[in-house]
Design a protein around this motif. Sequence first.
Motif, PDB file in Angstrom:
ATOM      1  N   GLY A 100      42.140 -44.176 -25.577  1.00  0.00           N
ATOM      2  CA  GLY A 100      42.342 -43.423 -24.354  1.00  0.00           C
ATOM      3  C   GLY A 100      41.819 -43.993 -23.062  1.00  0.00           C
ATOM      4  O   GLY A 100      42.068 -43.437 -22.009  1.00  0.00           O
ATOM      5  N   GLY A 101      41.047 -45.064 -23.069  1.00  0.00           N
ATOM      6  CA  GLY A 101      40.651 -45.676 -21.808  1.00  0.00           C
ATOM      7  C   GLY A 101      39.636 -44.902 -20.994  1.00  0.00           C
ATOM      8  O   GLY A 101      39.581 -45.057 -19.771  1.00  0.00           O
ATOM      9  N   TYR A 102      38.813 -44.099 -21.624  1.00  0.00           N
ATOM     10  CA  TYR A 102      37.768 -43.377 -20.899  1.00  0.00           C
ATOM     11  C   TYR A 102      36.415 -43.746 -21.507  1.00  0.00           C
ATOM     12  O   TYR A 102      36.321 -44.360 -22.567  1.00  0.00           O
ATOM     13  N   ASP A 103      35.348 -43.357 -20.814  1.00  0.00           N
ATOM     14  CA  ASP A 103      33.995 -43.491 -21.327  1.00  0.00           C
ATOM     15  C   ASP A 103      33.142 -42.416 -20.672  1.00  0.00           C
ATOM     16  O   ASP A 103      33.670 -41.520 -19.996  1.00  0.00           O
ATOM     17  N   LYS A 104      31.850 -42.484 -20.870  1.00  0.00           N
ATOM     18  CA  LYS A 104      30.968 -41.471 -20.283  1.00  0.00           C
ATOM     19  C   LYS A 104      31.113 -41.406 -18.768  1.00  0.00           C
ATOM     20  O   LYS A 104      31.201 -40.322 -18.182  1.00  0.00           O
ATOM     21  N   LEU A 105      31.153 -42.569 -18.128  1.00  0.00           N
ATOM     22  CA  LEU A 105      31.225 -42.592 -16.672  1.00  0.00           C
ATOM     23  C   LEU A 105      32.551 -42.053 -16.166  1.00  0.00           C
ATOM     24  O   LEU A 105      32.591 -41.305 -15.187  1.00  0.00           O
ATOM     25  N   GLY A 106      33.645 -42.405 -16.827  1.00  0.00           N
ATOM     26  CA  GLY A 106      34.947 -41.926 -16.385  1.00  0.00           C
ATOM     27  C   GLY A 106      35.036 -40.411 -16.400  1.00  0.00           C
ATOM     28  O   GLY A 106      35.503 -39.788 -15.437  1.00  0.00           O
ATOM     29  N   MET A 107      34.586 -39.796 -17.483  1.00  0.00           N
ATOM     30  CA  MET A 107      34.642 -38.333 -17.550  1.00  0.00           C
ATOM     31  C   MET A 107      33.613 -37.695 -16.623  1.00  0.00           C
ATOM     32  O   MET A 107      33.887 -36.646 -16.013  1.00  0.00           O
ATOM     33  N   ALA A 108      32.443 -38.319 -16.462  1.00  0.00           N
ATOM     34  CA  ALA A 108      31.460 -37.783 -15.528  1.00  0.00           C
ATOM     35  C   ALA A 108      32.024 -37.785 -14.104  1.00  0.00           C
ATOM     36  O   ALA A 108      31.830 -36.828 -13.342  1.00  0.00           O
ATOM     37  N   ARG A 109      32.727 -38.847 -13.760  1.00  0.00           N
ATOM     38  CA  ARG A 109      33.341 -38.942 -12.430  1.00  0.00           C
ATOM     39  C   ARG A 109      34.326 -37.771 -12.223  1.00  0.00           C
ATOM     40  O   ARG A 109      34.330 -37.120 -11.170  1.00  0.00           O
ATOM     41  N   ARG A 110      35.156 -37.505 -13.237  1.00  0.00           N
ATOM     42  CA  ARG A 110      36.146 -36.432 -13.129  1.00  0.00           C
ATOM     43  C   ARG A 110      35.475 -35.060 -13.076  1.00  0.00           C
ATOM     44  O   ARG A 110      35.817 -34.214 -12.230  1.00  0.00           O
ATOM     45  N   VAL A 111      34.515 -34.815 -13.956  1.00  0.00           N
ATOM     46  CA  VAL A 111      33.860 -33.508 -14.023  1.00  0.00           C
ATOM     47  C   VAL A 111      33.089 -33.207 -12.740  1.00  0.00           C
ATOM     48  O   VAL A 111      33.178 -32.093 -12.190  1.00  0.00           O
ATOM     49  N   MET A 112      32.350 -34.167 -12.247  1.00  0.00           N
ATOM     50  CA  MET A 112      31.558 -33.916 -11.043  1.00  0.00           C
ATOM     51  C   MET A 112      32.459 -33.656  -9.839  1.00  0.00           C
ATOM     52  O   MET A 112      32.124 -32.840  -8.980  1.00  0.00           O
ATOM     53  N   ARG A 113      33.608 -34.302  -9.794  1.00  0.00           N
ATOM     54  CA  ARG A 113      34.543 -34.062  -8.694  1.00  0.00           C
ATOM     55  C   ARG A 113      35.200 -32.692  -8.822  1.00  0.00           C
ATOM     56  O   ARG A 113      35.261 -31.923  -7.851  1.00  0.00           O
ATOM     57  N   GLU A 114      35.711 -32.372 -10.018  1.00  0.00           N
ATOM     58  CA  GLU A 114      36.487 -31.150 -10.191  1.00  0.00           C
ATOM     59  C   GLU A 114      35.622 -29.899 -10.270  1.00  0.00           C
ATOM     60  O   GLU A 114      36.031 -28.825  -9.815  1.00  0.00           O
ATOM     61  N   VAL A 115      34.450 -30.007 -10.849  1.00  0.00           N
ATOM     62  CA  VAL A 115      33.602 -28.828 -11.056  1.00  0.00           C
ATOM     63  C   VAL A 115      32.609 -28.634  -9.919  1.00  0.00           C
ATOM     64  O   VAL A 115      32.345 -27.515  -9.490  1.00  0.00           O
ATOM     65  N   HIS A 116      32.061 -29.744  -9.407  1.00  0.00           N
ATOM     66  CA  HIS A 116      30.997 -29.635  -8.405  1.00  0.00           C
ATOM     67  C   HIS A 116      31.388 -30.189  -7.034  1.00  0.00           C
ATOM     68  O   HIS A 116      30.570 -30.137  -6.105  1.00  0.00           O
ATOM     69  N   GLY A 117      32.597 -30.730  -6.912  1.00  0.00           N
ATOM     70  CA  GLY A 117      33.019 -31.261  -5.617  1.00  0.00           C
ATOM     71  C   GLY A 117      32.213 -32.462  -5.164  1.00  0.00           C
ATOM     72  O   GLY A 117      32.109 -32.721  -3.962  1.00  0.00           O
ATOM     73  N   LEU A 118      31.658 -33.213  -6.122  1.00  0.00           N
ATOM     74  CA  LEU A 118      30.826 -34.361  -5.790  1.00  0.00           C
ATOM     75  C   LEU A 118      31.532 -35.657  -6.172  1.00  0.00           C
ATOM     76  O   LEU A 118      31.965 -35.829  -7.319  1.00  0.00           O
ATOM     77  N   ASP A 119      31.627 -36.575  -5.224  1.00  0.00           N
ATOM     78  CA  ASP A 119      32.164 -37.902  -5.472  1.00  0.00           C
ATOM     79  C   ASP A 119      30.995 -38.811  -5.838  1.00  0.00           C
ATOM     80  O   ASP A 119      30.207 -39.198  -4.975  1.00  0.00           O
ATOM     81  N   ILE A 120      30.850 -39.132  -7.123  1.00  0.00           N
ATOM     82  CA  ILE A 120      29.687 -39.907  -7.547  1.00  0.00           C
ATOM     83  C   ILE A 120      29.794 -41.374  -7.161  1.00  0.00           C
ATOM     84  O   ILE A 120      28.807 -42.111  -7.289  1.00  0.00           O
ATOM     85  N   ASP A 121      30.961 -41.807  -6.693  1.00  0.00           N
ATOM     86  CA  ASP A 121      31.068 -43.159  -6.163  1.00  0.00           C
ATOM     87  C   ASP A 121      30.556 -43.214  -4.729  1.00  0.00           C
ATOM     88  O   ASP A 121      29.956 -44.208  -4.316  1.00  0.00           O
ATOM     89  N   ALA A 122      30.782 -42.143  -3.983  1.00  0.00           N
ATOM     90  CA  ALA A 122      30.317 -42.096  -2.599  1.00  0.00           C
ATOM     91  C   ALA A 122      28.843 -41.726  -2.505  1.00  0.00           C
ATOM     92  O   ALA A 122      28.154 -42.146  -1.559  1.00  0.00           O
ATOM     93  N   ALA A 123      28.356 -40.947  -3.451  1.00  0.00           N
ATOM     94  CA  ALA A 123      26.962 -40.484  -3.389  1.00  0.00           C
ATOM     95  C   ALA A 123      26.271 -40.607  -4.749  1.00  0.00           C
ATOM     96  O   ALA A 123      25.801 -39.617  -5.315  1.00  0.00           O
ATOM     97  N   PRO A 124      26.183 -41.818  -5.309  1.00  0.00           N
ATOM     98  CA  PRO A 124      25.548 -41.965  -6.624  1.00  0.00           C
ATOM     99  C   PRO A 124      24.064 -41.622  -6.617  1.00  0.00           C
ATOM    100  O   PRO A 124      23.496 -41.308  -7.670  1.00  0.00           O
ATOM    101  N   GLU A 125      23.443 -41.689  -5.447  1.00  0.00           N
ATOM    102  CA  GLU A 125      22.004 -41.425  -5.376  1.00  0.00           C
ATOM    103  C   GLU A 125      21.660 -39.956  -5.605  1.00  0.00           C
ATOM    104  O   GLU A 125      20.491 -39.611  -5.789  1.00  0.00           O
ATOM    105  N   THR A 126      22.668 -39.069  -5.602  1.00  0.00           N
ATOM    106  CA  THR A 126      22.406 -37.649  -5.813  1.00  0.00           C
ATOM    107  C   THR A 126      22.360 -37.280  -7.289  1.00  0.00           C
ATOM    108  O   THR A 126      22.158 -36.112  -7.627  1.00  0.00           O
ATOM    109  N   VAL A 127      22.555 -38.258  -8.171  1.00  0.00           N
ATOM    110  CA  VAL A 127      22.558 -38.017  -9.615  1.00  0.00           C
ATOM    111  C   VAL A 127      21.520 -38.918 -10.280  1.00  0.00           C
ATOM    112  O   VAL A 127      21.448 -40.117  -9.989  1.00  0.00           O
TER     113      VAL A 127
END
Length: 282
Positions: A178-205
Amino acid sequence: MTVSAALRPLAKAPAAALARVRFVLTDMDDTLTHRGRLSARTYKALERLRDAGIPVLPVTAAPAGWADQMARMWPVDGVIAENGGLFLRRTADGDVERRYWHGEEERTVAARRLERLRQAIHAVLPEVELASDQPFRLCSLAFRVPSDPALRTALVRHFRNAGAEVTVNSLWVLGWFGGYDKLGMARRVMREVHGLDIDAAPETVAYAGDSVNDAPMFAHFPTSVGVSTVIDFLSEIPRPPAWITRGPGGDGFVELADALLAARNPPSLVPEPRSAGDHHEP
């Protein structure tokens, strides 16, 4: 200097960086647990973070069945399970919502491929053991980590030759399509559930982990923390965590929780009261 010698103790992490953390993502096995057990103090650390407004989301290779129980009963904001295959979150009525990486049709195709792969692996490597939790998995195929390094290498190679993703942690050799890993799903969940872009603000995690499948998370988050047993896997982790705890497993996670909470609530600098002998009239 060895890589392990270059790791910095968590106790020396700057308070200003820790104070910017808004969420904690963490591995579960051998990061929240130690020798297969979750201590009361580790569970309490999850509660203390939640009560301080710092949601915790386990991100684990553990099966969906385990994650379902964690999402329902633990003081966490949800659980990413099976190395990113799905996300489970408790609903207001106490049930659990599941969000898969793939749609239903893709999951059906992947499940059939995994079963064919299981049969093929057992045909050529009959000595490998299927993980005892395999009946509780929905997106992945897991084997116990073989004690023989050559057998472990052969098992990983069979996954890769079949076109599967594969990773290894302290418990399992885990494969999926499937081409995913922990980071890929974390990126999706944080965006969709918490409205956080972990690429733009990785220091908040902040991320805590212990093993090879945590490597993408260690590389992405500047506040990445390895519990002490991570030193056993450093040769297989391209970029080590930024910080390391003194203790293993849950004891290390408690150290992280203590550091984050202390950074949010530093001791107030109140002048000591002067004694009567120190008093001077203007």
